[in-house]
Motif scaffolding. Structure first.
Motif, short mmCIF file in Angstrom:
data_model
loop_
_atom_site.label_atom_id
_atom_site.label_comp_id
_atom_site.label_asym_id
_atom_site.label_seq_id
_atom_site.Cartn_x
_atom_site.Cartn_y
_atom_site.Cartn_z
N ALA A 160 2.18 -13.22 45.49
CA ALA A 160 2.28 -11.64 44.27
C ALA A 160 1.25 -11.97 43.14
O ALA A 160 0.84 -11.05 42.03
N GLU A 161 0.47 -12.37 43.85
CA GLU A 161 -0.71 -12.63 42.57
C GLU A 161 -1.99 -11.34 42.27
O GLU A 161 -2.98 -11.23 41.97
N PRO A 162 -2.75 -11.07 44.24
CA PRO A 162 -3.64 -9.63 44.11
C PRO A 162 -3.23 -8.85 42.87
O PRO A 162 -1.73 -8.60 42.80
N ARG A 163 -3.54 -7.96 41.81
CA ARG A 163 -3.84 -7.12 41.57
C ARG A 163 -3.89 -5.54 42.13
O ARG A 163 -4.87 -5.96 43.24
N PRO A 164 -3.59 -4.67 42.07
CA PRO A 164 -2.54 -4.17 40.52
C PRO A 164 -0.80 -4.52 40.70
O PRO A 164 -1.07 -4.60 42.55
N SER A 165 -0.15 -4.18 40.31
CA SER A 165 1.03 -4.51 40.81
C SER A 165 1.46 -3.82 41.96
O SER A 165 1.05 -2.71 41.71
N TRP A 166 2.48 -4.70 42.14
CA TRP A 166 3.47 -3.69 43.15
C TRP A 166 3.73 -2.26 43.49
O TRP A 166 3.91 -1.77 44.45
N GLY A 167 4.28 -1.91 42.09
CA GLY A 167 4.53 -0.62 41.80
C GLY A 167 3.34 0.82 42.47
O GLY A 167 3.62 1.99 42.06
N ASN A 168 2.07 0.02 42.39
CA ASN A 168 1.17 0.71 42.76
C ASN A 168 0.76 1.51 43.60
O ASN A 168 1.72 1.20 44.71
N PRO A 169 1.00 2.78 44.09
CA PRO A 169 0.80 4.12 45.29
C PRO A 169 -0.04 3.26 46.45
O PRO A 169 0.17 3.21 47.64
N LYS A 170 -0.99 2.00 45.61
CA LYS A 170 -1.55 1.03 46.87
C LYS A 170 -0.82 1.47 47.99
O LYS A 170 -1.59 1.20 49.14
N LEU B 24 5.42 -13.70 36.60
CA LEU B 24 4.92 -13.17 36.78
C LEU B 24 5.50 -12.65 38.19
O LEU B 24 5.83 -11.32 38.44
N ALA B 25 6.76 -12.73 38.40
CA ALA B 25 7.93 -12.31 39.28
C ALA B 25 7.96 -11.35 38.05
O ALA B 25 8.80 -10.24 38.70
N ALA B 26 8.93 -11.31 37.20
CA ALA B 26 8.98 -11.00 36.46
C ALA B 26 8.55 -9.65 36.35
O ALA B 26 9.14 -8.62 36.33
N ASN B 27 7.59 -9.66 35.72
CA ASN B 27 6.47 -7.85 36.01
C ASN B 27 6.29 -7.85 36.99
O ASN B 27 6.29 -6.81 37.25
N GLN B 28 6.17 -8.12 38.21
CA GLN B 28 6.39 -7.65 39.64
C GLN B 28 7.87 -7.13 39.73
O GLN B 28 8.27 -5.83 40.01
N VAL B 29 8.92 -7.51 39.24
CA VAL B 29 10.15 -6.58 39.16
C VAL B 29 10.20 -5.46 38.60
O VAL B 29 10.32 -4.26 38.84
N MET B 30 9.29 -5.81 37.46
CA MET B 30 9.38 -4.25 36.30
C MET B 30 8.63 -3.23 36.87
O MET B 30 8.91 -2.27 37.18
N SER B 31 7.63 -3.61 37.82
CA SER B 31 6.48 -2.36 38.38
C SER B 31 7.70 -2.27 39.50
O SER B 31 7.43 -0.70 39.56
N LEU B 32 7.77 -2.70 40.77
CA LEU B 32 8.55 -2.34 41.49
C LEU B 32 9.98 -1.16 40.85
O LEU B 32 10.13 0.38 41.77
N ILE B 33 10.41 -1.30 39.80
CA ILE B 33 11.62 -0.69 39.48
C ILE B 33 11.17 0.32 38.49
O ILE B 33 11.06 1.39 38.64
N PHE B 34 10.48 0.00 38.03
CA PHE B 34 10.16 1.78 36.64
C PHE B 34 8.60 2.18 37.33
O PHE B 34 9.20 3.55 36.71
N ASP B 35 8.26 1.87 38.31
CA ASP B 35 7.47 2.86 38.63
C ASP B 35 8.19 3.08 40.46
O ASP B 35 7.18 4.35 41.33
#
Length: 380
Positions: free
Chosen positions: A175-185, A233-244
């Motif tokens: 979960a650590e690498p950036r950017p967050s998971w909602g990124n199209p990368k 950290l997991a909470a931020n990834q959850v938000m990124s997956l959903i809102f992005d």
């Protein structure tokens, strides 16, 4: 006198799966992993230093047993959970797990290409030392396709290399690498996982001090606040997956958060839903955030938040609809090991079968029966 060992063949009788353990950590024996690391990274990166020598971890009894169950170290002096037979005895036969998902420990690298080389090696090592016919004769081990999420193109190729293997049950990332998971990368990884209908699990990673996840207020001081940070950290990834919009772009994508705790998801769902209702006309997602969580995301039970008043935990289980989003995990062979026979007693009765095995069977596409083992402890 000639001694003939019993052949390693599965029994013809099969029994129903009643415990799926979604978090077990196998470790290579000394020198076992190195031949699988592709060059040039084997020589120029991993052989130039002792892997893990600066790992940041001050868990109880770390200096004595590396925060592992002391009985999980095999008699030959190798590391805990490096012997498939001992792990089979302790986790399958004595604790009652029917199928166990293997998640090799992290060997962090600062260079993305080196991280991919390590993931490549871990996958070959699992296949040849845990999932082979000699060590998986009982059909209880399932492996993880380890990926360096920093390298999406190479990760897609690695998924395609292993997705047909009969005992590879999931994709494993950090979960650590950036950017967050909602990124199209990361979309190529999500698209490939969704195409093959294989879940993507995320396990927390430990690394050198300068590679730890960075909270907004700076690096933590101790292991205990570091461990809590992982839920954030997991909470931020959850938000990124959903809102992005990741789940809208990949409606078949399934994510599992391993060892990030889970009770925090209840207030997070409340908060996300409230903001969604207030700003619906500005938000591009198609459904309430809590619906995405319940349809696309699972959490493992270990570590179990255990309040002094157990009724508080019971209410949290009920409110979050734990039967929809939880998977049992033991964290074997760590000192935080949760025995399934202990954990099941703390679940609401109506959710026990879902959490202990039904969700695991569905998530990892597992068989609902396994070869019988004489003398195995049964959780149910």
């Amino acid at each position: 006198m000639t001694v003939t060992a019993n052949p390693r063949v599965p029994a013809t009788e099969r029994i129903a799966v009643r415990c799926v353990d979604s978090d077990v950590h196998p470790a290579p024996r000394r020198g076992e992993l190195t031949p699988y690391i592709p060059e040039p990274w084997r020589s120029k990166y991993f052989l130039t230093r002792k892997i893990g020598e600066q790992i940041y971890y001050d868990a109880p009894d770390y200096a004595h047993s590396y925060a592992m169950r002391v009985d999980a170290f095999p008699p030959d002096g190798e590391f805990a959970c490096s012997d498939p037979d001992l792990a089979f005895k302790q986790l399958i036969m004595e604790a009652g797990a029917d199928i166990a998902i293997l998640e090799p420990a992290a060997y962090p690298a600062r260079i993305p290409e080196a991280q991919h080389a390590m993931s490549y090696a871990l996958n070959d090592w699992q296949a040849n030392h845990w999932l082979d016919s000699h060590n998986n004769w009982h059909e209880r081990w399932r492996g993880s396709i380890c990926l360096a999420i920093e390298e999406p193109e190479a990760s897609v190729a690695e998924i395609e290399r292993w997705v047909g293997h009969p005992y590879m049950a999931q994709i494993l990332i950090k979960a650590e690498p950036r950017p967050s998971w909602g990124n199209p990368k990361y979309d190529p990884i999500w698209a490939t996982a969704a195409k093959h209908d294989i879940p993507v699990s995320c396990h927390l990673s430990r690394s050198h001090y300068d590679e730890l996840p960075m909270p907004p207020v700076g690096l933590p001081s101790y292991n205990h606040d570091f461990m809590v940070t992982y839920s954030l950290l997991a909470a931020n990834q959850v938000m990124s997956l959903i809102f992005d919009g990741t789940f809208d772009r990949h409606p078949n994508l399934r994510i599992v958060f391993v060892e990030h705790a889970f009770t925090w998801i209840l207030p997070l769902m409340w908060r996300m839903d409230a903001l969604y209702e207030a700003r619906k006309s500005w938000v591009d997602i198609k459904r309430k955030p809590s619906e995405y969580v319940k349809d696309h995301i699972k959490f493992t039970t270990q570590p179990l938040d255990y309040p002094e008043d157990k009724t508080e935990l019971s209410r949290a289980f009920e409110w979050m609809e734990c039967e929809k989003i939880l998977l049992f995990s033991s964290d074997y062979p760590h000192w935080t090991f949760d025995d399934p026979r202990w954990l099941v007693k703390h679940l609401p009765e109506h959710a026990r079968e879902a959490v202990m095995f039904r969700n695991g069977i569905e998530t990892y596409k597992l068989p609902d029966t396994v070869p019988a083992l004489e003398g195995q402890v049964r959780v149910f």
